[in-house]
Motif scaffolding. Structure first.
Motif, short mmCIF file in Angstrom:
data_model
loop_
_atom_site.label_atom_id
_atom_site.label_comp_id
_atom_site.label_asym_id
_atom_site.label_seq_id
_atom_site.Cartn_x
_atom_site.Cartn_y
_atom_site.Cartn_z
N GLY A 61 41.82 34.80 39.44
CA GLY A 61 42.26 36.42 40.35
C GLY A 61 42.12 37.43 40.09
N MET A 62 43.29 37.55 38.82
CA MET A 62 43.10 38.73 38.50
C MET A 62 42.17 39.56 37.95
N ALA A 63 41.15 38.74 37.31
CA ALA A 63 39.99 39.60 37.24
C ALA A 63 39.72 39.62 38.77
N ALA A 64 39.16 38.84 39.51
CA ALA A 64 39.07 38.86 40.89
C ALA A 64 39.04 40.22 41.84
N THR A 65 40.29 40.87 41.41
CA THR A 65 41.19 41.10 41.99
C THR A 65 40.63 43.03 41.42
N LEU A 66 40.14 43.03 40.58
CA LEU A 66 38.84 44.22 40.02
C LEU A 66 38.47 44.30 40.65
N LEU A 86 35.28 37.13 47.91
CA LEU A 86 36.09 37.36 46.75
C LEU A 86 37.60 37.46 47.13
N LEU A 87 38.15 37.77 48.44
CA LEU A 87 38.97 37.33 49.10
C LEU A 87 39.57 35.65 49.24
N ALA A 88 38.68 34.87 49.47
CA ALA A 88 38.96 33.65 49.41
C ALA A 88 39.18 33.39 48.49
N THR A 89 37.78 33.48 47.43
CA THR A 89 38.54 32.51 45.99
C THR A 89 39.44 32.99 45.02
N ILE A 90 39.83 34.30 45.63
CA ILE A 90 41.49 35.55 44.89
C ILE A 90 42.30 34.40 45.86
N TYR A 91 41.93 34.59 46.86
CA TYR A 91 43.59 33.80 47.57
C TYR A 91 43.47 32.40 46.91
N ILE A 92 42.74 31.63 46.60
CA ILE A 92 42.60 30.06 46.70
C ILE A 92 43.35 30.57 44.92
N ASP A 145 46.65 41.87 27.93
CA ASP A 145 46.95 40.66 27.16
C ASP A 145 45.44 39.54 27.15
N VAL A 146 45.37 39.52 28.19
CA VAL A 146 44.17 39.15 28.55
C VAL A 146 42.01 38.87 28.18
N ARG A 147 42.08 39.04 27.50
CA ARG A 147 40.67 38.95 27.11
C ARG A 147 40.07 39.11 28.36
N GLU A 148 39.58 38.48 29.17
CA GLU A 148 38.86 38.91 30.43
C GLU A 148 39.14 40.04 30.82
N ASP A 197 38.27 43.18 29.02
CA ASP A 197 36.57 43.24 29.50
C ASP A 197 36.91 43.65 31.26
N PHE A 198 37.12 43.52 31.81
CA PHE A 198 36.85 44.17 33.54
C PHE A 198 37.11 45.52 33.27
N LEU A 199 38.38 45.52 32.72
CA LEU A 199 38.72 47.05 32.62
C LEU A 199 38.26 48.32 31.95
N MET A 200 37.72 47.72 31.20
CA MET A 200 36.72 48.90 30.04
C MET A 200 36.08 48.57 30.57
N VAL A 201 34.77 47.79 31.05
CA VAL A 201 33.64 47.98 31.80
C VAL A 201 33.85 48.68 32.71
N PHE A 202 34.37 48.58 33.99
CA PHE A 202 35.12 49.71 35.47
C PHE A 202 34.70 50.87 34.50
N ALA A 203 36.25 51.26 33.80
CA ALA A 203 36.09 52.04 33.32
C ALA A 203 34.95 53.55 32.74
#
Length: 260
Positions: free
Chosen positions: A9-14, A44-50, A229-232, A235-241
């Motif tokens: 959910g957190m990764a999909a939110t990014l 994306l919103l649907a999967t985050i909601y689930i 503290d979560v690798r996933e 990774d998303f933060l570094m890629v997007f940044a």
């Protein structure tokens, strides 16, 4: 790929925050209706909601309202904000897809609730900070000290992080570590905000908004979890940044050369 629905959910939110900026800029600047992007945002919103990750829900809502705040003069933005508030209100009143139940669960402080467990972990980490205020007990060493600072931590939570990125730094690295972390986070947000406000180029403006929304969503997620503290998530933060900063710098260089 993901250890739990909450992490997904957190990764999909990014990803949602990143895509949202492109969609909103096309709606505002080009007055286009990007159907494909809107469908992607919906899924994306649907999967985050689930995932039923309340912190991810909140981060998505904050990202959307940041866009509304920037584009307040747009009639479409005002209409969209009204529709969103109406949808959320309707879902809460009629408990559609268990929305009201999940929101109200946040206030459940019964002995077996996740809220009670999180409060106990917060209290334990706060006590660690009070004992070691300057430099903390050592980052992630706080997970080893939970039983020493609390008699109410369940066995499955003995290796748990602080469930709050700011408290995680406070207990693990002390007030000095937390201040340094907040300075870095604020510097990143300020960098993207200034580029968005000052830029006249659409590419720079879009990528600045991307970065601003992604790191704002991350900051919100940090209130009830430790996403750094979560690798996933890292990774998303570094890629997007990297994408956002790299594009902004390259576009500025391109524009300055063409101006010469």
């Amino acid at each position: 790929l993901f250890r739990s629905p909450n992490i997904y959910g957190m990764a999909a939110t990014l990803c949602f925050a990143f895509l949202l900026s492109f969609t909103s800029m096309r709606l505002r600047e080009k007055n286009e209706l990007p159907v494909v992007e809107l469908i992607a945002l919906f899924f994306l919103l649907a999967t985050i909601y689930i995932t039923y990750s309340r912190t991810s829900w909140l981060a998505c809502i904050v990202a959307v309202f940041i866009v509304f705040a920037f584009f307040l003069r747009s009639k479409r933005a005002i209409q969209a904000a009204g529709v969103l508030l109406t949808v959320l209100g309707t879902m809460f009143v009629f408990d559609i897809f268990s929305f009201r139940e999940r929101v109200q669960y946040s206030t459940d402080l019964s002995p077996t609730s996740s809220g009670t467990a999180r409060l106990e972990i917060w209290k334990a980490n706060w006590k660690m900070f009070l004992d070691h205020p300057l430099f903390g007990v050592g980052y992630w060493q706080n997970t080893q000290l939970l039983t020493k600072y609390s008699d109410h931590i369940r066995p499955d939570e003995l290796q748990a992080h602080a469930h709050n990125q700011y408290i995680q730094f406070l207990a693990g690295s002390g007030i000095i570590g937390l201040i340094l972390y907040l300075c870095i986070l604020c510097a990143i947000l300020t960098y993207f905000f200034r580029n968005f406000i000052k830029a006249k180029d659409d590419t720079i403006k879009t990528m600045a908004l991307c970065g601003l929304l992604v790191f704002s969503a991350y900051a919100i997620e940090s209130l009830t979890d430790s996403p750094l503290d979560v690798r996933e998530i890292r990774d998303f933060l570094m890629v997007f940044a990297g994408i956002c900063v790299g594009t902004i710098v390259a576009q500025k260089s391109r524009l300055s050369k063409s101006a010469e």
